[in-house]
Enzyme design. Structure first.
Site, PDB file in Angstrom:
ATOM      1  N   PHE A 125       1.394   3.772  -4.745  1.00  0.00           N
ATOM      2  CA  PHE A 125       1.708   2.704  -5.715  1.00  0.00           C
ATOM      3  C   PHE A 125       1.859   3.286  -7.038  1.00  0.00           C
ATOM      4  O   PHE A 125       0.971   3.664  -7.729  1.00  0.00           O
ATOM      5  CB  PHE A 125       0.839   1.399  -5.394  1.00  0.00           C
ATOM      6  CG  PHE A 125       1.377   0.324  -5.956  1.00  0.00           C
ATOM      7  CD1 PHE A 125       2.177  -0.637  -5.425  1.00  0.00           C
ATOM      8  CD2 PHE A 125       0.634  -0.200  -7.389  1.00  0.00           C
ATOM      9  CE1 PHE A 125       2.507  -1.757  -6.126  1.00  0.00           C
ATOM     10  CE2 PHE A 125       1.271  -1.329  -7.893  1.00  0.00           C
ATOM     11  CZ  PHE A 125       2.228  -2.141  -7.361  1.00  0.00           C
ATOM     12  N   ASP A 131      -7.821   4.636  -2.395  1.00  0.00           N
ATOM     13  CA  ASP A 131      -7.334   3.352  -2.652  1.00  0.00           C
ATOM     14  C   ASP A 131      -7.347   2.333  -1.473  1.00  0.00           C
ATOM     15  O   ASP A 131      -6.366   2.774  -0.500  1.00  0.00           O
ATOM     16  CB  ASP A 131      -6.062   3.148  -3.351  1.00  0.00           C
ATOM     17  CG  ASP A 131      -5.678   2.076  -4.233  1.00  0.00           C
ATOM     18  OD1 ASP A 131      -5.939   0.937  -3.343  1.00  0.00           O
ATOM     19  OD2 ASP A 131      -5.093   1.982  -5.114  1.00  0.00           O
ATOM     20  N   TYR A 182      -6.648  -9.978  -3.431  1.00  0.00           N
ATOM     21  CA  TYR A 182      -5.958 -10.981  -3.529  1.00  0.00           C
ATOM     22  C   TYR A 182      -4.716 -10.730  -2.408  1.00  0.00           C
ATOM     23  O   TYR A 182      -4.100 -11.614  -2.122  1.00  0.00           O
ATOM     24  CB  TYR A 182      -5.087 -11.369  -4.713  1.00  0.00           C
ATOM     25  CG  TYR A 182      -4.352  -9.929  -5.328  1.00  0.00           C
ATOM     26  CD1 TYR A 182      -3.187  -9.397  -4.964  1.00  0.00           C
ATOM     27  CD2 TYR A 182      -5.267  -9.359  -6.446  1.00  0.00           C
ATOM     28  CE1 TYR A 182      -2.928  -8.112  -5.547  1.00  0.00           C
ATOM     29  CE2 TYR A 182      -4.511  -8.367  -7.152  1.00  0.00           C
ATOM     30  CZ  TYR A 182      -3.442  -7.659  -6.617  1.00  0.00           C
ATOM     31  OH  TYR A 182      -2.840  -6.407  -7.075  1.00  0.00           O
ATOM     32  N   LYS A 183      -5.054  -9.704  -1.582  1.00  0.00           N
ATOM     33  CA  LYS A 183      -3.914  -9.138  -0.554  1.00  0.00           C
ATOM     34  C   LYS A 183      -4.704  -9.924   0.969  1.00  0.00           C
ATOM     35  O   LYS A 183      -4.745 -10.794   0.933  1.00  0.00           O
ATOM     36  CB  LYS A 183      -3.792  -7.589  -0.608  1.00  0.00           C
ATOM     37  CG  LYS A 183      -2.629  -7.324  -1.909  1.00  0.00           C
ATOM     38  CD  LYS A 183      -2.678  -6.084  -1.941  1.00  0.00           C
ATOM     39  CE  LYS A 183      -1.793  -5.411  -3.034  1.00  0.00           C
ATOM     40  NZ  LYS A 183      -1.755  -4.305  -3.598  1.00  0.00           N
ATOM     41  N   ARG A 241      10.086  -6.228   3.833  1.00  0.00           N
ATOM     42  CA  ARG A 241       8.541  -5.835   4.016  1.00  0.00           C
ATOM     43  C   ARG A 241       7.940  -6.996   4.657  1.00  0.00           C
ATOM     44  O   ARG A 241       8.123  -8.154   4.122  1.00  0.00           O
ATOM     45  CB  ARG A 241       8.125  -5.288   2.795  1.00  0.00           C
ATOM     46  CG  ARG A 241       6.516  -4.870   3.034  1.00  0.00           C
ATOM     47  CD  ARG A 241       6.141  -4.295   1.850  1.00  0.00           C
ATOM     48  NE  ARG A 241       5.775  -5.229   0.774  1.00  0.00           N
ATOM     49  CZ  ARG A 241       4.847  -5.210  -0.081  1.00  0.00           C
ATOM     50  NH1 ARG A 241       4.236  -4.083  -0.128  1.00  0.00           N
ATOM     51  NH2 ARG A 241       4.769  -6.003  -1.070  1.00  0.00           N
TER      52      ARG A 241
HETATM   53  C1  LIG Z   1      -1.333  -3.917  -5.011  1.00  0.00           C
HETATM   54  C2  LIG Z   1      -1.612  -2.853  -5.783  1.00  0.00           C
HETATM   55  C3  LIG Z   1      -2.013  -2.519  -7.029  1.00  0.00           C
HETATM   56  C4  LIG Z   1      -2.190  -3.360  -8.028  1.00  0.00           C
HETATM   57  O1  LIG Z   1      -2.961  -3.260  -9.109  1.00  0.00           O
HETATM   58  P1  LIG Z   1      -3.184  -4.613  -9.996  1.00  0.00           P
HETATM   59  O2  LIG Z   1      -3.963  -3.947 -11.084  1.00  0.00           O
HETATM   60  O3  LIG Z   1      -4.300  -5.481  -9.045  1.00  0.00           O
HETATM   61  O4  LIG Z   1      -2.100  -5.266 -10.438  1.00  0.00           O
HETATM   62  C5  LIG Z   1      -2.495  -1.261  -7.231  1.00  0.00           C
HETATM   63  N1  LIG Z   1      -2.478  -0.110  -6.414  1.00  0.00           N
HETATM   64  C6  LIG Z   1      -2.262  -0.297  -5.091  1.00  0.00           C
HETATM   65  C7  LIG Z   1      -2.267   0.855  -4.238  1.00  0.00           C
HETATM   66  C8  LIG Z   1      -1.904  -1.656  -4.853  1.00  0.00           C
HETATM   67  O5  LIG Z   1      -1.322  -1.632  -3.364  1.00  0.00           O
END
Ligand SMILES: *Cc1c(COP(=O)(O)O)cnc(C)c1O
Length: 397
Positions: free
Chosen positions: A113, A184, A209-210, A356
């Site tokens: 990400f 992660d 939040y996911k 998705r």
């Molecule tokens: C959703 C997601 C994020 C989002 O980061 P935030 O700081 O919560 O906005 C970061 N890394 C990954 C791999 C994600 O899937």
């Protein structure tokens, strides 16, 4: 066996909506409303500042951390919540680099990400000491692990395709080369069985939040392997990570505990929501959850491939190589997803052409999957995605 009809009943799912986006923002647990109301009326309203002690606000970073710890195989006292995932990535990578001070390479992959990569870039720029970031293709990352690597920064499940890394093998190889691993769990926690202890990972981070359904902007978490807690350097040395914050010393001394990964005053209202969301997990077996996720995903893939010509599977075909979302490529993916959403089937779109669909067994059922495929088949058949109102790009896709 986990009873998923019971967990489904614990969520507010709007009438007429088929929600396949729990991988991005989980739905609202029914208990959230009472939890936030209790926080307002029983805590903030009348306790005011006394609440830090009388209502335990000060230690919720840890009590919630331990509740998440149970979902990822972490022992008590090794996980804290707070801040955002991007910040937790920064802290974990910084602490990882400090454990291997003679090395200069951060290894990630091109499927990570972007925010994780951006945080690594920002950290390297700040350190200004010859660091570089390598991002080979995800399939190549195993071969790219070498004695040069300081930190291996890996998101287990690809946010676009759902492709899942073999974390056990990656961690083993990284350790055999003396590298530190940051795992992660953004698309893993609440989606897959995770065991940070048996895999011996050094650091793990994730958001709530996911799949954990803590609500938009819910706090993130960080796990530090107990063997590193006393030495992991807190790059963001805020007062909440100090050994004695209320001594108000002029200079920073980190807490000799996981609290050193706290930064500043956390959002206690968000904690109330997260705490309620975590209740749903008390009766869930992660192996049952995984089996159910695979069952629903296989049904979805089979039905789409049988009934939706023109879309192609973007996710690995082998369920063992996927997380808990399934993606399809379609040239007009953005417009098609808008057409789905207009009919109450909610997934999302990731550029350039990925539709998705998150599959969250806590609340998704066979009926959700079949309805989503019915609507998708009909949109493709009548080409209603061509409607002008579906072409307009909103800021959040
Ligand atoms: C959703 C997601 C994020 C989002 O980061 P935030 O700081 O919560 O906005 C970061 N890394 C990954 C791999 C994600 O899937």
């Amino acid at each position: 066996m986990t009873d998923f009809s019971k967990t489904r009943a614990m969520f507010h799912l709007p009438e007429g909506m088929t929600y396949l986006n729990g991988n991005s923002l989980g739905p609202m647990p029914r208990a959230s409303e009472a939890a936030i109301s209790r926080f307002l009326n029983d805590e903030w309203k009348n306790e005011l500042i006394k609440g830090w002690n009388s209502k335990g606000w000060y230690t919720q970073t840890n009590t919630l951390g331990d509740r998440i710890g149970r979902l990822i195989g972490a022992p008590e006292g090794s996980t804290v919540v707070g801040d955002t995932l991007s910040i937790k990535v920064f802290q974990a990578v910084a602490a990882g680099l400090a454990l291997v001070p003679e090395r200069r390479i951060i290894l990630s992959d091109s499927g990570n990400f972007p925010s994780d990569l951006y945080m690594a870039e920002g950290l390297m720029k700040l350190k200004d000491d010859g660091y570089s970031l390598r991002t080979p293709d995800p399939e190549q990352v195993m071969d790219a692990i070498s004695d040069e690597v300081a930190v291996l920064l890996i998101t287990e499940v690809d946010y676009r395709t759902g492709r899942k890394h073999d974390m056990k093998a990656l961690i083993e190889k990284a350790h055999s080369h003396g590298a530190v691993v940051v795992w992660d769990l953004a698309h893993s926690v609440g989606a897959l069985p995770v065991d940070v202890t048996s895999t011996e990972v050094d650091f793990a981070v994730g958001c709530t939040y996911k799949y954990l359904n803590g609500g938009p902007g819910a706090p993130a978490f960080i796990y530090v392997a107990p063997r590193h807690i006393g030495s992991a350097e807190p790059a963001l040395s805020g007062w909440f990570g100090h050994a004695a914050p209320f001594d108000f010393a002029l200079s920073y001394t980190p807490a000799n505990a996981i609290e050193r990964m706290r930064v500043g005053t956390p959002s206690i209202a968000s904690f109330a929501l997260l705490n309620a969301a975590l209740d749903v997990w008390d009766n869930v077996d992660m192996q049952d959850l995984r089996a159910r996720s695979v069952e629903l995903s296989e049904l979805f893939i089979t039905e789409v491939e049988n009934r939706c010509p023109g879309v192609t599977l973007a996710s690995p075909r082998n369920a063992l190589e996927r997380g808990s979302h399934v993606s399809f490529r379609f040239e007009h993916g953005y417009a098609c997803m808008q057409a789905l959403i207009a009919q109450g089937v909610i997934g999302d779109f990731r550029a350039p052409d990925i539709m998705r669909f998150g599959i969250a067994p806590l609340f998704n059922s066979e009926a959700d999957i079949l309805r989503a495929v019915d609507v998708l088949a009909q949109i493709l058949r009548d080409e209603s995605w061509q409607d002008a109102r579906f072409q307009l790009r909103a800021p959040v896709t």
